[in-house]
Design a protein around this motif. Structure first.
Motif, mmCIF file in Angstrom:
data_model
loop_
_atom_site.group_PDB
_atom_site.id
_atom_site.type_symbol
_atom_site.label_atom_id
_atom_site.label_comp_id
_atom_site.label_asym_id
_atom_site.label_seq_id
_atom_site.Cartn_x
_atom_site.Cartn_y
_atom_site.Cartn_z
ATOM 1 N N THR A 20 35.949 25.289 -59.430
ATOM 2 C CA THR A 20 34.724 25.341 -58.617
ATOM 3 C C THR A 20 35.102 25.057 -57.159
ATOM 4 O O THR A 20 36.243 24.714 -56.866
ATOM 5 C CB THR A 20 33.694 24.308 -59.136
ATOM 6 O OG1 THR A 20 34.291 23.028 -59.105
ATOM 7 C CG2 THR A 20 33.252 24.628 -60.552
ATOM 8 N N ASN A 87 29.254 34.243 -58.087
ATOM 9 C CA ASN A 87 30.697 34.295 -58.355
ATOM 10 C C ASN A 87 31.288 35.642 -57.969
ATOM 11 O O ASN A 87 30.653 36.687 -58.133
ATOM 12 C CB ASN A 87 30.978 34.015 -59.829
ATOM 13 C CG ASN A 87 30.512 32.629 -60.224
ATOM 14 O OD1 ASN A 87 30.287 31.785 -59.353
ATOM 15 N ND2 ASN A 87 30.353 32.391 -61.506
ATOM 16 N N SER A 172 25.962 24.218 -57.501
ATOM 17 C CA SER A 172 25.577 22.963 -56.854
ATOM 18 C C SER A 172 24.314 23.133 -56.018
ATOM 19 O O SER A 172 23.795 22.170 -55.472
ATOM 20 C CB SER A 172 26.716 22.466 -55.969
ATOM 21 O OG SER A 172 27.004 23.429 -54.971
ATOM 22 N N VAL A 175 24.475 26.121 -51.253
ATOM 23 C CA VAL A 175 24.747 27.201 -50.305
ATOM 24 C C VAL A 175 23.546 28.143 -50.206
ATOM 25 O O VAL A 175 23.087 28.706 -51.211
ATOM 26 C CB VAL A 175 26.018 27.975 -50.732
ATOM 27 C CG1 VAL A 175 26.238 29.195 -49.855
ATOM 28 C CG2 VAL A 175 27.225 27.048 -50.625
ATOM 29 N N ASP A 195 24.123 22.029 -66.077
ATOM 30 C CA ASP A 195 25.185 21.545 -65.191
ATOM 31 C C ASP A 195 25.535 20.127 -65.647
ATOM 32 O O ASP A 195 24.637 19.328 -65.891
ATOM 33 C CB ASP A 195 24.679 21.529 -63.734
ATOM 34 C CG ASP A 195 25.811 21.483 -62.726
ATOM 35 O OD1 ASP A 195 25.910 22.412 -61.907
ATOM 36 O OD2 ASP A 195 26.602 20.512 -62.744
ATOM 37 N N GLY A 213 28.219 21.079 -69.834
ATOM 38 C CA GLY A 213 28.959 22.242 -69.371
ATOM 39 C C GLY A 213 28.345 23.516 -69.926
ATOM 40 O O GLY A 213 27.588 23.484 -70.911
HETATM 41 N N1 APR Z 1 29.669 24.107 -66.731
HETATM 42 C C1 APR Z 1 28.626 24.225 -65.860
HETATM 43 N N2 APR Z 1 28.642 23.752 -64.610
HETATM 44 C C2 APR Z 1 29.760 23.127 -64.190
HETATM 45 C C3 APR Z 1 30.890 22.970 -65.021
HETATM 46 C C4 APR Z 1 30.814 23.485 -66.345
HETATM 47 N N3 APR Z 1 31.808 23.381 -67.205
HETATM 48 N N4 APR Z 1 31.843 22.325 -64.312
HETATM 49 C C5 APR Z 1 31.329 22.090 -63.085
HETATM 50 N N5 APR Z 1 30.073 22.574 -63.008
HETATM 51 C C6 APR Z 1 29.124 22.542 -61.892
HETATM 52 C C7 APR Z 1 29.338 21.457 -60.858
HETATM 53 O O1 APR Z 1 28.753 20.237 -61.294
HETATM 54 C C8 APR Z 1 28.631 22.024 -59.639
HETATM 55 O O2 APR Z 1 27.269 21.665 -59.612
HETATM 56 O O3 APR Z 1 29.248 23.745 -61.178
HETATM 57 C C9 APR Z 1 28.752 23.535 -59.859
HETATM 58 C C10 APR Z 1 29.717 24.228 -58.920
HETATM 59 O O4 APR Z 1 29.255 24.101 -57.606
HETATM 60 P P1 APR Z 1 30.020 24.770 -56.381
HETATM 61 O O5 APR Z 1 31.475 24.481 -56.534
HETATM 62 O O6 APR Z 1 29.340 24.327 -55.147
HETATM 63 O O7 APR Z 1 29.858 26.326 -56.621
HETATM 64 P P2 APR Z 1 28.659 27.296 -56.248
HETATM 65 O O8 APR Z 1 27.347 26.580 -56.333
HETATM 66 O O9 APR Z 1 28.847 28.520 -57.055
HETATM 67 O O10 APR Z 1 28.981 27.615 -54.737
HETATM 68 C C11 APR Z 1 28.154 28.542 -54.067
HETATM 69 O O11 APR Z 1 29.538 28.562 -52.132
HETATM 70 O O12 APR Z 1 31.788 28.404 -51.705
HETATM 71 C C12 APR Z 1 30.693 29.241 -51.645
HETATM 72 O O13 APR Z 1 30.462 31.561 -51.764
HETATM 73 C C13 APR Z 1 30.924 30.448 -52.478
HETATM 74 O O14 APR Z 1 29.587 31.426 -54.217
HETATM 75 C C14 APR Z 1 30.034 30.198 -53.692
HETATM 76 C C15 APR Z 1 28.920 29.379 -53.105
#
Ligand code: APR
Length: 229
Positions: A20, A87, A172, A175, A195, A213
């Protein structure tokens, strides 16, 4: 048929081995995102940007969908399912989902740096400096970088307005404009958040939180939806 809208983020691919973005060290696979995922980074050091995305693409080639992605495919038997994903991987496609809208672009595509409508399928190959589009300009990753417009956001907003159920999985909600999509669902829509960590859910009504997860949590949400239909 009732409509299930699914908003996914990096967390749904975590159990497939893809990291992530907002891990505790603030780096994305050891890179500072501003050095590799902004128009400024591209202007300053395009070769570094290409190298970063070539590595991510290679990593994706061997990644396999997990139980979370696969559960969404099963859901298509009972519902009209539309996935909106932040994604850039292709794990929803590999799993076999039918309707997928990529908000932030796709790793497996390149586009012209002078004409955003010239998009090419990379079939897993690298983009190198010196690879040109048919108009003679350098190819860049087909990725929406920080600070760039999100071309599909209005289509996504329209999809949200039609939802009977919304599944928010592994994002999260940090964004924008993607995080703001949740405010477009109609009042009758039932929303599920899957989440393992806490996310900002302030203004989401009709919300069920499944703090797990995606591998186990998506199936649990689907079970509740099936009982509700
Ligand atoms: N299952 C579900 N969720 C999970 C798991 C899992 N196994 N492991 C982690 N997470 C959660 C985290 O707790 C967090 O809330 O996934 C989320 C990931 O958050 P980010 O890393 O911020 O990713 P995302 O929300 O997709 O980011 C949005 O930001 O970096 C830019 O353009 C990029 O598309 C991306 C955007």
């Amino acid at each position: 048929m009732k409509k299930v809208l699914v908003l996914t983020g990096a967390g749904i691919s975590a159990e497939s081995g893809l990291k992530t973005f907002r891990d505790s060290d603030g780096l994305w696979e050891n890179y500072n995102v501003y050095d590799v995922a902004t128009p400024q980074a591209w202007a300053k050091n395009p070769a570094l940007v290409q190298e970063f995305y070539n590595k991510r693409r290679e990593q994706c080639l061997s990644a396999k969908p997990n139980a979370g992605h696969l559960a969404l495919v099963e859901l298509e038997k009972e519902f009209n399912v539309q996935i909106i994903t932040q994604n850039v991987d292709d794990l929803h496609e590999k799993a076999g989902s039918t309707n997928i809208l990529h908000l932030h672009g796709e790793l497996n595509k390149a586009r012209s740096s002078v004409d955003e409508n010239l998009i090419y399928d990379l079939k897993g190959k690298d983009i190198n400096m010196g690879d040109f589009c048919e108009k003679g300009s350098q190819l860049r990753p087909h990725i929406v970088w920080f600070g760039e417009m999100v071309p599909n956001i209005e289509i996504a907003q329209k999809m949200m307005r039609d939802a009977d159920y919304l599944l928010i999985i592994g994002t999260s909600l940090n964004v924008y404009p993607a995080a703001g999509l949740v405010s477009f669902v109609p009042a009758h829509c039932k929303t599920f958040l899957i989440d393992p960590n806490d996310c900002p859910t302030g203004n989401i009504s009709n919300l069920t939180t499944i703090k797990e997860g995606a591998g186990t949590g998506v199936s649990k949400a689907i079970k509740i939806i099936l009982q509700d239909m």
